[in-house]
Write a protein that holds these residues in place. Structure first.
Motif, PDB file in Angstrom:
ATOM      1  N   CYS A  11       6.272   3.676   7.684  1.00  0.00           N
ATOM      2  CA  CYS A  11       5.447   4.507   6.806  1.00  0.00           C
ATOM      3  C   CYS A  11       4.214   4.954   7.581  1.00  0.00           C
ATOM      4  CB  CYS A  11       5.044   3.692   5.572  1.00  0.00           C
ATOM      5  SG  CYS A  11       3.895   4.553   4.491  1.00  0.00           S
ATOM      6  N   GLU A  12       3.875   6.214   7.484  1.00  0.00           N
ATOM      7  CA  GLU A  12       2.707   6.742   8.185  1.00  0.00           C
ATOM      8  C   GLU A  12       1.404   6.349   7.503  1.00  0.00           C
ATOM      9  OE1 GLU A  12       3.255  10.918   8.652  1.00  0.00           O
ATOM     10  OE2 GLU A  12       5.080  10.662   9.832  1.00  0.00           O
ATOM     11  N   ASN A  13       1.450   5.993   6.218  1.00  0.00           N
ATOM     12  CA  ASN A  13       0.243   5.595   5.504  1.00  0.00           C
ATOM     13  C   ASN A  13      -0.158   4.160   5.794  1.00  0.00           C
ATOM     14  OD1 ASN A  13      -0.030   8.054   4.293  1.00  0.00           O
ATOM     15  ND2 ASN A  13       0.898   7.461   2.375  1.00  0.00           N
ATOM     16  N   CYS A  34       8.061   3.811  -0.029  1.00  0.00           N
ATOM     17  CA  CYS A  34       7.485   2.730   0.769  1.00  0.00           C
ATOM     18  C   CYS A  34       7.130   1.555  -0.142  1.00  0.00           C
ATOM     19  CB  CYS A  34       6.245   3.219   1.505  1.00  0.00           C
ATOM     20  SG  CYS A  34       5.365   1.925   2.393  1.00  0.00           S
ATOM     21  N   ASN A  40       4.411   7.051  -0.021  1.00  0.00           N
ATOM     22  CA  ASN A  40       5.145   7.753   1.017  1.00  0.00           C
ATOM     23  C   ASN A  40       6.621   7.427   0.867  1.00  0.00           C
ATOM     24  OD1 ASN A  40       5.630   9.360   3.193  1.00  0.00           O
ATOM     25  ND2 ASN A  40       4.661   8.035   4.705  1.00  0.00           N
ATOM     26  N   PRO A  60      12.188  12.818   5.626  1.00  0.00           N
ATOM     27  CA  PRO A  60      10.894  12.243   5.254  1.00  0.00           C
ATOM     28  C   PRO A  60      10.056  13.185   4.391  1.00  0.00           C
ATOM     29  CG  PRO A  60      10.780  13.095   7.471  1.00  0.00           C
ATOM     30  CD  PRO A  60      12.206  13.276   7.009  1.00  0.00           C
ATOM     31  N   VAL A  64       2.669  15.680   0.293  1.00  0.00           N
ATOM     32  CA  VAL A  64       2.766  15.324  -1.120  1.00  0.00           C
ATOM     33  C   VAL A  64       2.688  16.587  -1.969  1.00  0.00           C
ATOM     34  CG1 VAL A  64       1.645  14.067  -2.993  1.00  0.00           C
ATOM     35  CG2 VAL A  64       1.797  13.038  -0.744  1.00  0.00           C
TER      36      VAL A  64
END
Length: 123
Positions: A11-13, A34, A40, A60, A64
């Motif tokens: 997850c990029e967050n 996620c 995410n 992906p 948002v």
């Protein structure tokens, strides 16, 4: 349903590597969110005419509020993730400031128009 052993990206967050299935779409694609941040995710998708023994593609969430789209078959998926404001009270304060400033500008424009009309009638 797709196999659960598919490795997904981090997850990029929150850098969590664990995504949970949160439902599926009518074509059998799976909605993955996620497990860490819950904002995410993506879609495990297999194009319809594809070989049923191939692994599904990971689509992906890029932004948002924008649907996830497969570049091959153009299928679109709404992940259902909503944007939450970080400081909701600040938004209310800025709205109030905007109303006050807008009212002052509008009042000044009305006064200026009235002065021009008075000068035009007095000539």
């Amino acid at each position: 349903m797709f196999e659960q052993g598919i490795s997904l990206r981090h997850c990029e967050n929150c850098s969590t590597a664990r995504f949970e299935q949160q439902g599926s779409y009518p074509d059998g694609s799976q909605r993955m969110i996620c497990a860490g941040c819950q904002v995410n995710g993506g879609v495990l998708h297999r194009c319809q005419p594809a070989n049923p023994f191939t692994q599904p593609d990971w689509l992906p969430l890029l932004l948002v509020g924008i649907d996830i789209v497969c570049t091959k078959c153009k299928a679109a998926y709404d992940l259902g993730v909503k944007i939450q404001p970080a400081l909701p009270d600040l938004g209310v304060a800025l709205q109030a400031v905007g109303v006050v400033v807008g009212s002052i500008v509008l009042g000044r424009v009305i006064v200026e128009i009235a002065e021009r009309l008075r000068r035009g009638l007095g000539s």
